[in-house]
Design a protein around this motif. Structure first.
Motif, mmCIF file in Angstrom:
data_model
loop_
_atom_site.group_PDB
_atom_site.id
_atom_site.type_symbol
_atom_site.label_atom_id
_atom_site.label_comp_id
_atom_site.label_asym_id
_atom_site.label_seq_id
_atom_site.Cartn_x
_atom_site.Cartn_y
_atom_site.Cartn_z
ATOM 1 N N GLN A 337 0.832 -1.203 0.000
ATOM 2 C CA GLN A 337 0.000 0.000 0.000
ATOM 3 C C GLN A 337 0.864 1.249 0.000
ATOM 4 O O GLN A 337 0.605 2.207 -0.738
ATOM 5 C CB GLN A 337 -0.910 0.015 1.228
ATOM 6 C CG GLN A 337 -2.014 -1.006 1.163
ATOM 7 C CD GLN A 337 -2.648 -1.214 2.512
ATOM 8 O OE1 GLN A 337 -2.451 -0.425 3.420
ATOM 9 N NE2 GLN A 337 -3.396 -2.281 2.661
ATOM 10 N N ASP A 493 -7.884 8.228 2.317
ATOM 11 C CA ASP A 493 -8.598 6.959 2.297
ATOM 12 C C ASP A 493 -9.360 6.733 1.007
ATOM 13 O O ASP A 493 -9.678 5.599 0.671
ATOM 14 C CB ASP A 493 -9.556 6.871 3.485
ATOM 15 C CG ASP A 493 -8.888 6.150 4.632
ATOM 16 O OD1 ASP A 493 -7.654 5.985 4.565
ATOM 17 O OD2 ASP A 493 -9.583 5.744 5.569
ATOM 18 N N ALA A 496 -6.631 4.971 -0.530
ATOM 19 C CA ALA A 496 -6.081 3.874 0.266
ATOM 20 C C ALA A 496 -7.035 2.686 0.315
ATOM 21 O O ALA A 496 -6.603 1.533 0.332
ATOM 22 C CB ALA A 496 -5.766 4.355 1.678
ATOM 23 N N ASN A 497 -8.340 2.975 0.294
ATOM 24 C CA ASN A 497 -9.296 1.863 0.342
ATOM 25 C C ASN A 497 -9.187 0.971 -0.883
ATOM 26 O O ASN A 497 -9.486 -0.220 -0.825
ATOM 27 C CB ASN A 497 -10.723 2.396 0.466
ATOM 28 C CG ASN A 497 -10.976 2.940 1.846
ATOM 29 O OD1 ASN A 497 -10.271 2.577 2.797
ATOM 30 N ND2 ASN A 497 -11.946 3.822 1.973
ATOM 31 N N PHE A 498 -8.758 1.566 -2.003
ATOM 32 C CA PHE A 498 -8.573 0.774 -3.209
ATOM 33 C C PHE A 498 -7.387 -0.168 -3.080
ATOM 34 O O PHE A 498 -7.321 -1.209 -3.708
ATOM 35 C CB PHE A 498 -8.318 1.691 -4.409
ATOM 36 C CG PHE A 498 -9.559 2.125 -5.093
ATOM 37 C CD1 PHE A 498 -10.283 1.211 -5.847
ATOM 38 C CD2 PHE A 498 -10.010 3.413 -4.997
ATOM 39 C CE1 PHE A 498 -11.429 1.589 -6.493
ATOM 40 C CE2 PHE A 498 -11.168 3.807 -5.632
ATOM 41 C CZ PHE A 498 -11.877 2.893 -6.378
ATOM 42 N N VAL A 500 -6.304 -1.755 -0.542
ATOM 43 C CA VAL A 500 -6.448 -2.907 0.333
ATOM 44 C C VAL A 500 -6.958 -4.066 -0.505
ATOM 45 O O VAL A 500 -7.956 -3.945 -1.198
ATOM 46 C CB VAL A 500 -7.440 -2.603 1.471
ATOM 47 C CG1 VAL A 500 -7.592 -3.799 2.373
ATOM 48 C CG2 VAL A 500 -6.956 -1.399 2.250
ATOM 49 N N PRO A 502 -9.004 -6.958 -1.554
ATOM 50 C CA PRO A 502 -10.312 -7.371 -1.045
ATOM 51 C C PRO A 502 -10.345 -8.834 -0.596
ATOM 52 O O PRO A 502 -11.313 -9.271 0.021
ATOM 53 C CB PRO A 502 -11.237 -7.126 -2.234
ATOM 54 C CG PRO A 502 -10.358 -7.174 -3.429
ATOM 55 C CD PRO A 502 -9.017 -6.721 -2.992
ATOM 56 N N SER B 68 -8.303 4.273 7.872
ATOM 57 C CA SER B 68 -7.359 3.162 7.732
ATOM 58 C C SER B 68 -6.212 3.279 8.727
ATOM 59 O O SER B 68 -5.544 2.290 9.017
ATOM 60 C CB SER B 68 -6.837 3.081 6.300
ATOM 61 O OG SER B 68 -6.276 4.293 5.910
#
Lengths: 503, 493
Positions: A337, A493, A496-498, A500, A502, B68
């Protein structure tokens, strides 16, 4: 080869078919707008394909032994595509000013993207080498593309010779590694490697593994322009046409770094794990420290913007190497990340600066743009100057911008792995870096540095002949990049959420 | 009570000033003045109407920001922050007033930067999520650096770069310490957290806190500034425009002291206690060094800048004495120095606007033409060297009194700083207002109404606090502060 595998390769296949179609298109009709639009279409379709794949990907998918498609690789490929779209758009403004034919330029560009695409999903030394060579050879063509430029021969020869050396070193390294592990795949039987330090005689000689690793790293370090293999960078950056420099700074670096990470983590080299090889970790730290210090120090005295960016890119690759210092397999995800976030910030900032460079270059009738040529831009063309400021602050890692979050990620990885030496050098390096970054920003604001010297206050001739006439499309993209860098700097985020995985 | 509103209001006012200046010249300063006034009034009214007891830290807002990393947007207030914010807003008013005629170039953008930096400073004084704190800590630097770099004097770029690098490098060290703290929190509780209140209850091994404390300490010591990391200050103060100097001396240095009080002493009591002798010595060295250097300067602003180092030495010494009297003295010093140094920098700015020089050699004999300015200058010099009846006297007296109980010898040495300050104060006054006249008398006019307003409001506050220090000290006598300090001191036994 199942249908799923084909789907996973779709973005790469689109580019590959695109290249063939472009060749046919040239045979049918030579037209600069046509080939530009076609290239852009290919890239956008590939971008869409990889995005839908990225969203729907349920697990890592091994496609033959050669490549493995995972979400990190796909994300990196999307970055590559975005950078390439920027490159194509910039080239169109550049190519107008040259006598060269345009069509082959775009084919070479597509070949570079294909090479990068193979690199980011490769899982095997053969695929790696294939991608590496595809990338290098097409880049050589691009670097020397404008024949009438005074540096073109020097630049392309420098790049060609060094690149060939680097790839032969890398090949030898791969051979040595193979002699130790008996496999060319990254992920096959990594357990062989777990007992490196035991120097078990049943598996090959560890010495060969280490030498092989060193030689392999020579190839990678050359492409990433890590010190001490950075010597070509400023010359090639300066000599190459601006869009090609952007290509070198973004696409080639993203692809090489991603493949380095894939290789590194597949070898299970972790800090503080007994099975890891101390020497290899030490070697990596040396690369990182040398790059951060040399890059930042040499950038201090540069006047030419492209050379300055070349040195600063050396430093940035040094910072980025920190993510390889990972303490255990649990932290690998954070490392990915961090690397991807940092690369995104870096790519966005680099695109922004090169875009401005390209736009101001021809206004100034001068291909060798100095820092001082941007003098007073803030008062004449606010949006463009704001773009540079945001980009520079992002590169310097100041809050409000993406670059700061990237640095925050890196520091998180480093603190977790307790790499205090690397952290101190990073802090020192950033401190040195501020000197030249801030100088650029101050130049944008100042109106009277040169004028004072010649004792004529605010002599308009000394200033950049601005305001530039930006087309609405250009203005729009400028605003978009500014908003994006700041938005992702304040709400990281969203991105950043991308990152992670899944699954 | 919404601090967010205060910050957004300031930012919005700045943006509006920038915008309106392009439409109608001369409007930016009015907009900024109005903004600061409205915000100040709002802050005062909101404070009076809340039911919170600010003797302890009251969490006002807490919203998830970057999930996060478990980073939150969390703001809190207690009397310490309230006093410092009030000082900030008051000095913001002074800043707008002293820039009134000084800034003629890019006026709109100037006021935008001024108000943006004030907003950032308010953020620093209220943020309790450490990431957010760091965020404000860095963001406030950008507009201040712009103020120095664009509207400063001849060597402004060098000064701005030096200022930025010193603070940036030191705060990166703090960032590392912040991240390390959050990982310790992760190790102990299984969750990342950057919230100050969460960190207070952590059980930290001393071996680790020493280093973490040092990480925070360096960042705040640079801002304070303390010898040996003070060298950015004379350059930055000298080159900044008047309002920039006022802002730097009056408020920015206080963020360093605030950080020491809020974070270093509270998060790492044991480590601070072990480190206290070093810190106190640094404080004393700063006091004497600052006074000595101030005495030797030919540049008026540089002189005042070095005197700031000297005064901040008292704060450092007092804070690391772990004593309620010294603590009160330190807080009073912050306010008193904020007012008196702001006044002296404003004086330097007014003189510069008249004779276009900061060199003491070019001054002299001003008294004949400017008796009012001279009178005020004498009062502010007297404040700087701690004349009884003015705020600085009470502040330094309390600091020394409290510190004496812990470091008798160091405090005696520190007290010599008072003599030093009397010398440089007199040198300042004497070389500007007495002696042979160096410039034509018509060049120097006495104070205008605006300047009179600036000076008289500053002097009124200095005298008021000097005569009635309990107006401030009452806030810092509650049991809670005693508790914290006792806890800290108790660790020794």
């Amino acid at each position: 080869m199942t249908q799923l595998m084909l789907q996973c390769l779709l973005p790469i296949l689109i580019i590959a078919f695109g290249i063939v179609l472009s060749l046919l298109l040239i045979a049918w009709r030579r037209s600069q707008t046509l080939i530009l639009i076609f290239t852009l279409t290919i890239f956008s379709v590939a971008l869409l394909a990889s995005f839908s794949l990225f969203v729907n990907l349920a697990s890592d998918i091994q496609v033959t032994t050669l490549v493995k498609v995972d979400s990190y690789g796909l994300f990196a490929f999307m970055l590559v595509l975005i950078a390439s779209i920027a490159v194509s758009l910039l080239s169109s403004t550049w190519l107008i000013h040259t006598t060269e034919v345009h069509d082959e330029f775009f084919i070479l560009l597509q070949l570079v993207v294909l090479g990068a695409g193979i690199l980011v999903i490769s899982d095997h030394y053969a695929a790696l080498f294939l991608g590496f060579e595809l990338l290098s050879i097409s880049l050589v063509g691009l670097v020397g593309y404008s024949r009438d430029s005074e540096f073109s021969v020097e630049t392309s020869f420098k790049y060609l010779v060094l690149s060939a050396c680097a790839s032969s070193f890398m090949l030898l390294g791969i051979a040595f590694i193979y002699s130790y592990s008996g496999t060319l795949s990254f992920t096959d039987e990594p357990e062989i490697l777990t007992n490196i330090s035991n120097s078990d005689s049943s598996v090959g000689n560890v010495f060969f593994y280490r030498v092989g690793f060193l030689l392999f790293m020579v190839g990678i370090a050359f492409k990433l322009s890590l010190a001490p293999f950075h010597l070509w960078t400023p010359d090639v950056y300066q000599g190459a046409p601006t869009p090609v420099t952007l290509l070198l700074a973004t696409v080639s670096k993203i692809a090489m770094f991603i493949v380095l990470m894939k290789f590194w983590f597949s070898q299970a080299i972790f800090v503080e794990t007994k099975s890891s090889d101390e020497n290899i970790l030490f070697l990596m730290s040396i690369f990182a420290i040398a790059s951060m210090l040399i890059g930042n120090t040499l950038a201090l005295k540069q006047q030419n913007i492209k050379r300055l960016l070349a040195y600063s890119s050396i430093a940035h690759m040094g910072y980025l190497l920190i993510v390889l210092m990972v303490i255990s397999p649990h932290s690998v995800e954070l490392a990915w990340q961090s690397a991807l976030f940092y690369l995104t910030a870096y790519v966005l900032a680099t695109i922004a600066i090169f875009m401005t460079l390209q736009l101001t270059q021809y206004n100034h009738h001068n291909t060798e743009l100095d820092v001082n040529d941007w003098q007073g831009m803030f008062w004449q063309n606010r949006s463009l100057a704001l773009l540079i400021i945001v980009a520079i602050l992002s590169l310097a890692g100041i809050p409000l911008t993406m670059g700061f979050i990237g640095k925050f990620y890196l520091l998180n990885v480093a603190v977790k792995a307790q790499q205090w030496w690397l952290i101190s050098v990073l802090i020192i390096g950033s401190g040195i870096g501020l000197v030249y970054y801030l100088r650029i920003i101050f130049v944008l604001f100042s109106t009277a540095i040169k004028a004072n010297n010649v004792n004529e206050k605010n002599n308009p001739k000394e200033l950049l002949p601005l305001p530039l006439t930006l087309t609405p499309a250009m203005n729009f993209s400028v605003v978009i990049i500014i908003i994006l860098s700041v938005l992702l700097g304040i709400f990281p985020d969203l991105l950043a959420n991308f990152l992670v995985k899944p699954y | 009570m919404s601090i967010t509103l205060v910050m957004c209001g300031l930012l919005f006012g700045g943006a509006l000033a920038w915008l309106l200046e392009g439409i109608k010249p001369q409007s930016a300063r009015w907009v900024s003045l109005l903004t600061v006034l409205v915000i100040g009034v709002y802050f005062a009214i909101a404070l009076n109407s809340t039911a919170y007891d600010f003797s302890t830290l009251q969490l006002l807002v807490r919203v998830a920001w970057i999930p996060s990393f478990h980073i939150e947007y969390a703001l809190a207030l207690d009397y310490l922050s309230i006093v410092l914010i009030s000082l900030t807003l008051f000095l913001a008013l002074i800043c707008v007033l002293v820039s009134w005629q000084e800034i003629n170039d890019k006026v709109g953008f100037y006021y935008f930067n001024l108000l943006a930096s004030i907003a950032g400073i308010v953020g620093v004084f209220t943020a309790v999520d450490m990431f957010l704190f760091f965020f404000f800590w860095e963001v406030m630097l950008l507009p201040i650096t712009a103020l120095i770099a664009i509207w400063g004097h001849e060597d402004r770029h060098f000064a701005a770069i030096k200022f930025f690098i010193f603070t940036q490098v030191s705060s990166l060290i703090m960032l590392v310490a912040i991240i390390a703290m959050s990982f310790i929190h992760y190790q102990q509780t299984g969750q990342l957290s950057f919230l100050y209140q969460d960190w207070l209850i952590l059980d930290l091994p001393l071996s680790l806190t020493q280093y973490l404390m040092l990480g925070f300490f360096i960042a705040f010591a640079v801002k304070l500034p303390s010898v040996p990391v003070h060298s950015w200050l004379p350059d930055a103060h000298t080159q900044a425009p008047t309002a920039g100097s006022v802002l730097l001396a009056g408020v920015l240095l206080k963020t360093g002291a605030y950080g020491l009080i809020r974070f270093v002493l509270q998060l790492f009591p044991q480590a601070s206690l072990n480190f206290a002798p070093v810190a106190a010595t640094l404080g004393v060295v700063s006091i004497l060094y600052g006074a000595k250097m101030a005495f030797a300067q030919q540049d008026l602003k540089r002189l005042v800048a070095y005197s700031s180092i000297s005064h901040m030495g008292f704060v450092m010494l007092a804070l690391f004495s772990f004593n309620i009297i010294a603590y009160q003295g330190a807080i009073l010093t912050l306010v008193a120095h904020g007012l008196s140094s702001a006044a002296l920098f404003a004086l330097a700015g007014m003189i510069y606007s008249r004779i276009h020089s900061r060199d003491l050699n070019n001054m002299g004999g001003f008294w004949l033409n400017t008796p009012r300015m001279g009178g005020f200058a004498l009062a502010f010099c007297a404040a700087a060297f701690g004349l009884p009846g003015l705020a600085n006297f009470v502040a330094e007296f309390l600091s020394l009194l409290g510190a004496y109980q812990r470091y008798p010898i160091l405090t005696i040495i520190a007290a010599f700083g008072l003599i030093g300050s009397a010398i440089y104060g007199m040198v300042l006054f004497q070389s500007v207002f007495h002696g042979k006249r160096q410039v034509k008398p018509q060049a120097i006019n006495d104070l205008s109404a605006r300047e009179l307003l600036v000076f008289s409001s500053l002097l009124t506050l200095l005298i008021f606090i000097g005569l009635y220090p309990n107006s401030l000290l009452d806030f810092f006598q509650s049991e809670n502060i005693k508790l914290v300090l006792n806890n800290t001191a108790g660790v020794t036994k």
